[in-house]
Motif scaffolding. Sequence first.
Motif, short mmCIF file in Angstrom:
data_model
loop_
_atom_site.label_atom_id
_atom_site.label_comp_id
_atom_site.label_asym_id
_atom_site.label_seq_id
_atom_site.Cartn_x
_atom_site.Cartn_y
_atom_site.Cartn_z
N PRO A 16 -7.65 17.55 39.26
CA PRO A 16 -8.95 18.04 38.80
C PRO A 16 -10.02 17.75 39.84
O PRO A 16 -9.81 16.95 40.76
N ARG A 17 -11.17 18.38 39.71
CA ARG A 17 -12.28 18.06 40.60
C ARG A 17 -12.69 16.62 40.36
O ARG A 17 -12.65 16.14 39.23
N PRO A 18 -13.07 15.91 41.42
CA PRO A 18 -13.48 14.52 41.20
C PRO A 18 -14.76 14.45 40.38
O PRO A 18 -15.64 15.31 40.50
N ALA A 19 -14.82 13.46 39.50
CA ALA A 19 -16.01 13.28 38.68
C ALA A 19 -16.45 11.83 38.76
O ALA A 19 -15.63 10.92 38.75
N LEU A 20 -17.74 11.65 38.90
CA LEU A 20 -18.27 10.28 38.91
C LEU A 20 -19.21 10.14 37.72
O LEU A 20 -20.28 10.74 37.69
N GLY A 21 -18.77 9.37 36.73
CA GLY A 21 -19.61 9.11 35.55
C GLY A 21 -20.07 10.38 34.87
O GLY A 21 -21.25 10.54 34.59
N GLY A 22 -19.16 11.32 34.65
CA GLY A 22 -19.50 12.53 33.92
C GLY A 22 -20.03 13.65 34.82
O GLY A 22 -20.06 14.80 34.43
N TYR A 23 -20.41 13.31 36.03
CA TYR A 23 -20.91 14.34 36.94
C TYR A 23 -19.75 14.87 37.79
O TYR A 23 -19.17 14.16 38.60
N VAL A 24 -19.39 16.14 37.57
CA VAL A 24 -18.25 16.71 38.27
C VAL A 24 -18.70 17.28 39.62
O VAL A 24 -19.68 18.03 39.70
N ILE A 25 -17.97 16.86 40.66
CA ILE A 25 -18.32 17.32 42.00
C ILE A 25 -17.51 18.57 42.31
O ILE A 25 -16.31 18.48 42.56
#
Lengths: 355, 266
Positions: free
Chosen positions: A163-172
């Motif tokens: 999946p696309r990387p996500a940091l704390g709910g924010y998908v990059i």
Amino acid sequence: MINRECGVLKTSYEADMALYPIPLARSTVLGIAIIVFLPFPVLANDYLLSVANLVNIAILGALGLNILTGYTGQVSLGHGAFMSVGAYTAAILATRYHLPFWLALAAGGVMAAAVGSFFGIPSLRIKGLYLAIATLAGQFIIEWSLNHITWISGGIQSSIYVPRPALGGYVINTQRGMYYLILIVVSLGIVAAMNLFRTRVGRAFVAIRDHDVAAEIIGINIFRYKLLSFAISSFYAGVTGVLYTYYLGIANYEQFTIVTSVNFLAMIIIGGLGSILGSIFGAAFITLLPILLRYVVEGIGGLFFTISDVAGVLTNLQLILFGGLIIFFLIVEPDGLKKLWRNITDYFRVWPFPY
Amino acid sequence: MGAFHLTIEGLHVSFGGVKALTGVSVSAKAGEILAIIGPNGAGKTTLINTISGVYRPEKGRVRLDGQDITHLPPHRIAGLGVARTFQNIALFKGMTVLDNLLLGRHVHMRAGVFASSLYWGLAQKEEVQHRKFVEEIIHFLEIEPIRRKIVGRLPFGLQKRVELGRALALQPKILLLDEPMAGMNLEEKEDMARFILDVNEEWGTAILLVEHDMEVVMDLSHRVAVLDLGRKIAEGTPNEVRDDPVVIQAYLGSRPRAARGFGGDA
């Protein structure tokens, strides 16, 4: 960077031992940091950003190999395989166990470090070319395992979509987002390496490279430090593999074959062995050269021939020029691009005086 | 430091069929300069290599303060306070003088990978603290101007001095010097002799000195042990050894011709 130490006086060892003791160098680095963090990602288009991402990923990988081969003097032909360990670890954890990106990133690095230090065990007994062959065996063992153990590779084609990387709910999910993410990880990697090689552990690595008997005589546990070097180098490789996997959106062993290992060796040899700046130069050079060559060949060829003719010879011509340029650079400056850079800065150090 | 004692008991070392050392026993205590002399191939360097753990003896014991160090790996022996220099300089040639000396501090430093790569807390404090110590050695050896120079590009005499510095940085209880004067001119020899005496007197470091220059040996050492073909043939004060007929024989061959009364004869 630009060294003008004239008139710089230091009053404490802390100041003398700073990463950039010279104010001008400090501001140069700061300037470069501002450019790569602010105007570049805002102004560049997606294509340019994706190229920059490839370069940054390569920098981290080259840095890792340079820690092992350039600084510690242990030749490794398994760097690509160690990357694949990180890549598959992260992909499996992210898809089957739904771990967040940053955990998968760390786990990929740690797993690669474990596998890397295992394949580093022969380094206690063998050196140089023999160690190269041993690590080459590691490369093939890992490649074969990824390809044939279906639990790892997920069966057919040995590919795992991530999946696309996500940091704390924010998908990059843009190149720009990836650019910042990769840039931050790579910057951390560079600073950590710089710190490592001005302190105890890094010095021990270089001591082993320069004179292993003397290193042991002054109290360095050679075996432990060689394994440590393998572990740190492979950690970098693992993180590189994870970043590359998220960049492509897929983990695939074909991205991490022996060709990759050799490419990374080429980067650090051309950039400069045992140099962080060299790793950066080499990674940028090897990554950008084929791209630039394509533009040059297409541009010049397009004037005389049809596009389809050019496309036909492009791949081969690219390879020929690529090889030729590498040989050219090695003859002109065997110590790599970092030495060329050093010559330039040394000239300006005392400019306008001759010495 | 008073209790320090290096004891070597009946050391046997051989390489294939060649017996490099046969039953050599010798000892050195704190504050003593013990010279080991002997013709080429006598086993002097082998003795140093065995003490520092590079070679493994077949028989015999090496004890440091009563602790058996015979089978410890070299890096552990270094950690116990044994430092040495090499006959053919073994410096880290690609590094600066400063880094070479700081490597001598390796066993006294603790920072691990994580602290080092963050350069935070312990790591930074430690680096600065040991840098201060190393600067004292640099001052002692009078090599301030070259501290940032790459060692491989220094002249031979200075390299020897840096190597001594690296050994001193370890703060050894005993210093093993393998021909520290070899290949030096008179001035360099005088400097080196002064350093050796100063180290011995100021720090009370025991010194085991292997040297071919007899003047140096006679001037510096408190005691001399003579090796020949892997055996210890004599031991005593410099004066005793100088007049020992066995020693003269080992150095000059069987009875000097002059003594037999037909000098000049083929």
